[in-house]
Design a protein around this motif. Structure first.
Motif, PDB file in Angstrom:
ATOM      1  N   ALA A  11      15.229 -13.172  10.557  1.00 48.75           N
ATOM      2  CA  ALA A  11      15.295 -12.964   8.852  1.00 48.75           C
ATOM      3  C   ALA A  11      14.708 -14.071   8.326  1.00 48.75           C
ATOM      4  N   SER A  12      15.129 -15.316   8.770  1.00 45.48           N
ATOM      5  CA  SER A  12      14.846 -16.660   7.997  1.00 45.48           C
ATOM      6  C   SER A  12      13.350 -16.747   8.036  1.00 45.48           C
ATOM      7  N   PHE A  13      12.584 -16.625   9.163  1.00 48.65           N
ATOM      8  CA  PHE A  13      11.274 -16.519   9.421  1.00 48.65           C
ATOM      9  C   PHE A  13      10.603 -15.541   8.332  1.00 48.65           C
ATOM     10  N   LEU A  14      11.290 -14.332   8.279  1.00 46.55           N
ATOM     11  CA  LEU A  14      10.475 -13.325   7.391  1.00 46.55           C
ATOM     12  C   LEU A  14      10.634 -14.046   5.670  1.00 46.55           C
ATOM     13  N   THR A  15      11.774 -14.461   5.627  1.00 48.58           N
ATOM     14  CA  THR A  15      12.036 -14.974   4.225  1.00 48.58           C
ATOM     15  C   THR A  15      10.997 -16.034   4.041  1.00 48.58           C
ATOM     16  N   ALA A  16      10.740 -16.861   4.858  1.00 46.75           N
ATOM     17  CA  ALA A  16       9.722 -18.099   4.543  1.00 46.75           C
ATOM     18  C   ALA A  16       8.498 -17.644   4.413  1.00 46.75           C
ATOM     19  N   PHE A  17       8.005 -16.606   5.079  1.00 45.41           N
ATOM     20  CA  PHE A  17       6.788 -16.291   4.803  1.00 45.41           C
ATOM     21  C   PHE A  17       6.463 -14.935   3.978  1.00 45.41           C
ATOM     22  N   ALA A 470      13.957  -3.639  11.926  1.00 52.13           N
ATOM     23  CA  ALA A 470      12.879  -4.249  11.334  1.00 52.13           C
ATOM     24  C   ALA A 470      12.629  -3.843   9.958  1.00 52.13           C
ATOM     25  N   GLY A 471      12.720  -2.607   9.460  1.00 50.28           N
ATOM     26  CA  GLY A 471      12.626  -2.451   8.086  1.00 50.28           C
ATOM     27  C   GLY A 471      13.746  -2.791   7.260  1.00 50.28           C
ATOM     28  N   ALA A 472      14.867  -2.751   7.916  1.00 50.75           N
ATOM     29  CA  ALA A 472      16.132  -3.574   7.008  1.00 50.75           C
ATOM     30  C   ALA A 472      15.914  -5.194   6.821  1.00 50.75           C
ATOM     31  N   LEU A 473      15.634  -5.776   7.902  1.00 50.21           N
ATOM     32  CA  LEU A 473      15.222  -6.971   7.691  1.00 50.21           C
ATOM     33  C   LEU A 473      14.036  -7.279   6.598  1.00 50.21           C
ATOM     34  N   ASN A 474      12.942  -6.403   6.568  1.00 50.65           N
ATOM     35  CA  ASN A 474      12.098  -6.661   5.631  1.00 50.65           C
ATOM     36  C   ASN A 474      12.672  -6.244   4.105  1.00 50.65           C
ATOM     37  N   MET A 475      13.568  -5.399   4.294  1.00 51.09           N
ATOM     38  CA  MET A 475      14.318  -5.229   2.892  1.00 51.09           C
ATOM     39  C   MET A 475      15.197  -6.510   2.428  1.00 51.09           C
ATOM     40  N   ILE A 476      16.101  -6.966   3.266  1.00 52.09           N
ATOM     41  CA  ILE A 476      16.825  -8.158   2.792  1.00 52.09           C
ATOM     42  C   ILE A 476      16.013  -9.400   2.439  1.00 52.09           C
ATOM     43  N   ASN A 477      14.880  -9.418   3.001  1.00 51.32           N
ATOM     44  CA  ASN A 477      13.994 -10.571   2.585  1.00 51.32           C
ATOM     45  C   ASN A 477      13.371 -10.228   1.243  1.00 51.32           C
ATOM     46  N   ALA A 478      13.058  -9.207   0.884  1.00 51.98           N
ATOM     47  CA  ALA A 478      12.767  -8.973  -0.415  1.00 51.98           C
ATOM     48  C   ALA A 478      13.778  -8.884  -1.406  1.00 51.98           C
ATOM     49  N   LEU A 479      15.044  -8.849  -1.174  1.00 48.75           N
ATOM     50  CA  LEU A 479      16.103  -8.756  -2.249  1.00 48.75           C
ATOM     51  C   LEU A 479      16.933 -10.261  -1.856  1.00 48.75           C
ATOM     52  N   THR A 481      19.165 -11.386  -3.629  1.00 47.83           N
ATOM     53  CA  THR A 481      20.504 -11.268  -3.939  1.00 47.83           C
ATOM     54  C   THR A 481      21.392 -10.334  -3.249  1.00 47.83           C
ATOM     55  N   ALA A 482      20.945  -9.541  -2.341  1.00 51.97           N
ATOM     56  CA  ALA A 482      21.247  -8.478  -1.623  1.00 51.97           C
ATOM     57  C   ALA A 482      22.015  -9.040  -0.430  1.00 51.97           C
ATOM     58  N   SER A 483      22.929  -8.316   0.396  1.00 48.99           N
ATOM     59  CA  SER A 483      23.610  -8.659   1.711  1.00 48.99           C
ATOM     60  C   SER A 483      23.480  -7.584   2.566  1.00 48.99           C
ATOM     61  N   MET A 484      23.552  -8.044   3.889  1.00 54.93           N
ATOM     62  CA  MET A 484      23.376  -6.874   4.880  1.00 54.93           C
ATOM     63  C   MET A 484      24.444  -7.330   6.118  1.00 54.93           C
ATOM     64  N   LEU A 485      24.791  -6.130   6.547  1.00 54.09           N
ATOM     65  CA  LEU A 485      25.667  -5.926   7.828  1.00 54.09           C
ATOM     66  C   LEU A 485      24.761  -5.453   9.017  1.00 54.09           C
ATOM     67  N   VAL A 486      24.865  -6.082  10.022  1.00 55.43           N
ATOM     68  CA  VAL A 486      24.459  -5.473  11.099  1.00 55.43           C
ATOM     69  C   VAL A 486      25.160  -5.168  12.231  1.00 55.43           C
ATOM     70  N   LEU A 487      25.449  -3.835  12.588  1.00 56.06           N
ATOM     71  CA  LEU A 487      26.175  -3.605  13.881  1.00 56.06           C
ATOM     72  C   LEU A 487      25.517  -3.699  15.167  1.00 56.06           C
ATOM     73  N   ARG A 488      25.760  -4.718  15.949  1.00 55.68           N
ATOM     74  CA  ARG A 488      25.177  -5.273  16.848  1.00 55.68           C
ATOM     75  C   ARG A 488      25.488  -4.245  18.171  1.00 55.68           C
ATOM     76  N   GLY A 489      24.507  -4.101  19.045  1.00 55.68           N
ATOM     77  CA  GLY A 489      24.747  -3.319  20.199  1.00 55.68           C
ATOM     78  C   GLY A 489      24.829  -1.886  20.222  1.00 55.68           C
ATOM     79  N   HIS A 490      24.298  -1.281  18.980  1.00 59.97           N
ATOM     80  CA  HIS A 490      24.556  -0.002  18.752  1.00 59.97           C
ATOM     81  C   HIS A 490      23.212   0.801  18.221  1.00 59.97           C
ATOM     82  N   ASP A 491      23.404   2.016  18.497  1.00 59.44           N
ATOM     83  CA  ASP A 491      22.029   2.540  18.063  1.00 59.44           C
ATOM     84  C   ASP A 491      22.393   3.893  16.940  1.00 59.44           C
ATOM     85  N   ARG A 492      23.688   3.646  16.567  1.00 56.96           N
ATOM     86  CA  ARG A 492      23.924   4.800  15.433  1.00 56.96           C
ATOM     87  C   ARG A 492      23.141   4.925  14.171  1.00 56.96           C
TER      88      ARG A 492
END
Length: 573
Positions: A11-17, A470-479, A481-492
């Motif tokens: 996420a930090s990498f995407l933000t930087a670039f 990957a799409g959610a990470l693109n979104m959070i980098n474009a926003l 002021t937004a926040s993001m929760l990632v449910l690790r280890g699941h495909d729901r």
């Protein structure tokens, strides 16, 4: 590097670039101004919701119709009627406002989504550390579902035509099947374009509908909970009316920084990564047990060598090396006896010893039983006429929303590349009527405008294949002021309300209630994979009538996934 750090660093990498510059924010889009129109309320019917919700919700459940322009940019050109479903706040003394909801699709059933959420939330036990805040949501907010234009109840889109039978284009690369595949795409486009309403079935027009309903309800702000395509709809609204957004929960989000086509093309890679993670990696870690070789390529080849019937049946269904072994055994039996019936296959599954190791044998047998019926499903795809509503919406909305490939030859090159790179992908993902469309017919607002809206919270599963992370990470980098929760280890696919993870459930509810967000922009919700994602309904005390709530949650989870796979891009084969 630990898994926790990997997502954060990415996420930090995407933000930087990739983070947008404030100076590059585009001018506001040409937003039409249509006078507010009233909603005519009446009792709901069986078409709005199943009867059991009528008795459960009582007078809280009301349905209505509202007249909206067929084309908001040309309001004098005629009107259409939309259906609105409202579940009023349970405690009128505590009411804070309205929460608009949409389950995605774009052919999802928004009305059933709203009443199911209301039923689940009203049964949450006050004070429960995971779901208790949902009772407050039920008490304080009206749930509003606007049935999108194109759907039954709201000026339905009818796509009538004659469609060829096709086989999965990723698996059958013969010239004749490729030609039928192109004809199917063309016929689907022609069928939907034959309806005069088709130019106006777009996210842009639906967003204008939503704002008209917001004004008709007297709501000064737009609070929203959307899943999958519902997040695309919410993002489009927020980028169009950033000053009207209150709180917006985007669950299993699409990537609004990209086009519809680019979003759909993410799924093949995600499906292949799922196969490699669940099947290939465990198989090569224990080559003496599974006998599939010592590298991922060997395991993939074991899959691609399966006959067409089994490639189609098992795509997206592999969940272990034993799945692939079950498919191989069943394929061998059917090759040896092409007339083998389902009943005879079931008998062989019961009597065969699949592996010398008892536990492996049992897992292979269970997988074979799980997929037995699927193996005997039809091997060709032929949409009925008219096309089902979910499919019709998945033709018109993406084709009208954003640009994409408009050359059948180039699209076939993309399909061929996918067949080579992602053999575990769904062939239905590649059905793209937009190649033969006249679109787009909408102007997508820049995401930088959404960054100026009210609070936004994104929730996502780490391994979701329908809306990859990957799409959610693109979104959070474009926003920023937004926040993001990632449910690790699941495909729901679809998270909020459907887990018993406090990191997701309590945080999401508090956000909708009060706008509270995590202290970090990206929060990774760690869970123990050995513990069920949802508690056993016979033992949980999180909900009143927990067994019934689990049935509702199961149906909701199934509907969210099925709503996406009903589309031409998700259909079998």
């Amino acid at each position: 590097m630990t898994p926790r750090r990997s997502l954060a660093l990415y996420a930090s990498f995407l933000t930087a670039f990739a983070a947008p510059c404030a100076a590059q924010v585009a001018a506001p889009p040409n937003v039409p101004s249509v006078p507010t129109r009233g909603i005519v309320w009446s009792a709901c019917t069986a078409a709005d919701a199943s009867s059991n919700f009528f008795s459960l919700l009582g007078d809280r459940l009301r349905c209505g119709t509202v007249s909206v322009p067929r084309d908001h940019h040309r309001p004098a050109g005629g009107s259409i009627s939309l259906r609105v479903v409202r579940v009023a706040a349970a405690d009128t003394t505590k009411r804070r406002g309205a929460l608009f909801v949409n389950p995605g699709g774009p052919g999802g059933d928004a009305g059933t989504f709203a009443v199911t959420l209301a039923a689940i939330w009203m049964h949450a036990r006050p004070g429960d550390p995971v779901h208790g805040e949902k009772k407050r949501l039920s008490d304080m907010f009206d749930l509003i579902a606007v049935i999108p234009r194109g759907m039954p109840g709201s000026a339905p889109l009818n796509c009538v035509g004659e469609f060829p039978e096709t086989r999965g284009v990723l698996f059958d690369r013969t010239a004749s099947n490729v030609a039928r595949f192109d004809l199917l795409q063309r016929r689907m486009a022609d069928a939907c374009r034959a309806d005069p309403l088709h130019p106006y079935i777009s996210t842009e027009q639906t967003v204008y509908d939503l704002d008209l309903v917001r004004r008709a309800l007297g709501e000064t702000t737009f609070n929203f909970f959307g899943v999958s395509y519902g997040t695309w709809l919410g993002a489009w609204y927020g980028a169009t009316y950033p000053d009207k957004v209150g709180r917006m929960l985007l669950d299993s989000t699409m990537d609004f920084t990209a086009t519809m086509e680019e979003n759909f093309l993410l799924t093949g890679k995600a499906e292949q990564e799922r196969f490699d993670r669940l099947v290939a990696q465990p198989a090569i870690a224990a080559p003496e047990t599974y006998g599939m070789g010592t590298d991922v390529v060997s395991v993939r080849q074991a899959m691609t060598r399966l006959p067409y019937r089994f490639r189609v049946a098992w795509t997206g269904e592999y969940r272990s090396p034993e799945s692939l072994m079950a498919a191989a055994a069943m394929a061998t039996w059917l090759q040896e006896d092409t007339a083998l019936t389902r009943e005879a296959m079931a008998s062989r599954i019961t009597t065969t010893t699949f592996h010398a190791m008892p536990q492996v044998h049992l897992r292979i047998r269970d997988e074979a039983r799980r997929m037995l019926d699927t193996v005997y499903e039809p091997l060709v795809m032929k949409p009925p006429s008219p096309i089902p509503v979910g499919t019709a919406m998945m033709v018109a909305v993406p084709c009208n929303d954003t640009p994409g490939t408009r050359d059948a030859g180039i699209w076939q090159q993309i399909v061929a590349r996918y067949a080579a790179d992602y053999p575990a992908a769904h062939s239905g993902d590649m059905v793209n009527p937009c190649v033969f469309w006249n679109g787009p017919n909408a102007v997508k607002p820049p995401i930088e405008r959404l960054a100026r809206a009210g609070r936004v919270l994104i929730t996502a599963s780490e391994f979701d294949t329908l809306t990859p992370i990957a799409g959610a990470l693109n979104m959070i980098n474009a926003l920023p002021t937004a926040s993001m929760l990632v449910l690790r280890g699941h495909d729901r696919h679809g998270v909020f309300t459907l887990t018993d993870e406090a990191c997701i459930e309590r945080t999401g509810a508090r956000f909708l209630l009060d706008g509270r967000v995590p202290s970090e922009q990206l929060t990774e919700c760690q869970r123990d994979p050995s513990v069920p994602l949802r508690a056993n309904p016979s033992t949980t005390t999180r909900f009143v009538d927990a067994a019934q709530v689990e049935r509702w949650r199961d149906r909701l989870a199934e509907a969210l996934s099925r709503g996406e796979r009903m589309s031409p891009r998700k259909a079998r084969p």
